[in-house]
Motif scaffolding. Structure first.
Motif: not given
Length: 462
Positions: A54-58, A79-90, A126-128
């Motif tokens: 649905k729209k606004n789902v994280i 549909g459409k998303i904003t994709d987010v990636c976080l670097d966890l490599r020490l 919605d319906n992404t």
């Protein structure tokens, strides 16, 4: 053909794909194993998921820890998303930094996320429909997450739809990352020594990738290359070898030499820097005094000859290719749940069944070392820069009579133990000098024989 676009976070890539549109609709290819291989990307995807949102789902921020960590390919078909990636490599200069990008059905692109990143997204419609390909299967034991609102990213929403599970993920500041960058391939991980080595490696900061007969046949060279090409380890700890039956004369020893050298070639090909292999005390010309690393080499079994051959070949190869190389000569081993037929397990099994045990050569003196000590010694060796051969031994001799008597005493079965001192053609004394182990690696065995058998016999003593 795909086009790769680098991001500010090393290894995280945007892949521009191509689609074909006509009056029927759209035809789109997001993945090709041949093209990914050509581009140097992991192409061995094991599972494929999609979610409809649905729209606004994280959803996020998700990842799996070693050894079931994975690379991921993410794209949107509806549909459409904003994709987010976080670097966890020490070991990454961008540790704790994030990257975001919009993905949609109208944009012919996907994102390639290597191991060591947490991943999440927010659905903008919605319906992404979001697709994920992963290079390892789902593992409940390795499945982890970071709280979506704990690492500084602005999701530009005040009341998102988030699952209870994702709300319970730990705060980024409290997260102790296992992605150290110190990738090690451990062979023989299910063996007597190998099974004791996994945890010490992890405690020493290694990401451990176990090579076992279940996931890679070391005699299948295409499997071996694929394994190393996917992991690209910096370290290799090679313990695997034949130990069953009459291993001293078994011709399969020759196959292990060839397989080990091929594996070392693949280790080098994919960026390996430090390798430690397991040798044996049977390489030496035996004498009644403690054996030192520079003593005469005189193998008199197929097993020992093959170990010496491998040592020389591997040493020369590593010198030529600037790989740091260590060789740990193991003496006599005892540990938990050994194979039937080995001295320790045979004595235990017979005594707990109230059967008599006969030790024919009780006078022979051997240098026994507990598997947990051996494992920790190898981890110390691997973590160091010390090269060449080092004895992995206790430095202490114990007669087979006294060794067996400790077991019998702890099981209250001394009446069942029969000790003989028959003539033997075996060397009367085999003891190693462990000075280099202590001085160069700063490792001294933790367990004496009494302490070790207290651990081993716990499951048998009610």
């Amino acid at each position: 053909m795909f086009t790769i676009h680098e991001t500010p976070l090393k290894g995280l890539k945007i892949i521009e794909t191509h689609n074909f549109k006509d009056e029927r609709g759209v035809f789109h290819k997001f993945f090709s194993s041949d093209e990914f291989k050509t581009l140097g990307l992991n192409y061995n995807f094991k599972e494929d998921y999609y979610s409809i949102n649905k729209k606004n789902v994280i959803r996020g921020m998700h990842f799996q820890i070693p050894p079931e960590d994975h690379d991921k390919l993410v794209y949107v078909t509806t549909g459409k998303i904003t994709d987010v990636c976080l670097d966890l490599r020490l070991n990454s200069s961008t540790y704790g930094q994030y990257f975001s990008i919009e993905l949609s059905e109208d944009l012919p692109k996907c994102i390639y996320i290597p191991s060591g990143f947490a991943h999440g997204f927010i659905s903008l419609e919605d319906n992404t429909c979001v697709h994920y390909l992963q290079t390892s299967c789902y593992s409940s034991q390795c499945d982890c997450g970071i709280s979506y609102n704990s690492f500084g990213y602005d999701w530009k929403i005040t009341d998102p739809i988030v699952s209870k599970r994702d709300l319970c993920h730990q705060n980024f500041k409290e997260f102790c990352s296992p992605f150290t960058g110190k990738k090690v391939v451990l062979t023989g991980a299910s063996g007597l020594i190998g099974k004791e080595t996994v945890e010490p490696l992890k405690q020493a900061g290694f990401q451990v990738y176990c090579l076992t007969s279940k996931n890679c046949n070391i005699f299948n060279y295409s499997d071996v290359e694929k394994f190393f090409s996917l992991i690209k380890p910096e370290y290799l700890l090679h313990l695997a070898w034949t130990t069953g039956g009459d291993y001293l004369t078994n011709p399969i020893n020759y196959d292990y030499v060839d397989a080990s050298m091929y594996m070392l070639n693949m280790f080098n090909k994919y960026g390996g820097k430090r390798a430690v292999f397991a040798g044996t005390c049977f390489e030496y010309s035996f004498k009644d005094t403690p054996l030192k690393e520079n003593d005469s080499i005189a193998p008199n079994t197929v097993y020992a000859q093959c170990k010496v051959d491998l040592f020389n070949k591997a040493k020369d190869f590593c010198e030529d290719n600037k790989i740091s190389f260590g060789w740990g000569r193991i003496f006599f081993v005892y540990g938990h749940n050994e194979k039937e037929g080995r001295l320790t397990q045979s004595v235990i099994n017979k005594l707990i069944n109230d059967e008599d045990v006969t030790i024919n050569f009780g006078q022979l003196i051997r240098d026994y070392m507990y598997t947990k000590d051996i494992a920790n010694a190898f981890v110390k060796f691997l973590s160091s820069s010390i090269q060449g051969a080092i004895n992995i031994c206790s430095g202490q001799g114990i007669s087979l009579e006294n060794f067996s008597s400790i077991i019998a005493k702890k099981l209250n079965k001394e009446k069942n133990l029969i000790i003989k001192q028959e003539h033997s053609n075996q060397p009367p004394v085999i003891i190693g000098d462990n000075s280099k182990l202590i001085k160069l690696l700063n490792y001294k065995p933790v367990y004496n024989t009494e302490m070790a058998f207290d651990e081993i016999l716990k499951e048998y003593i009610k």
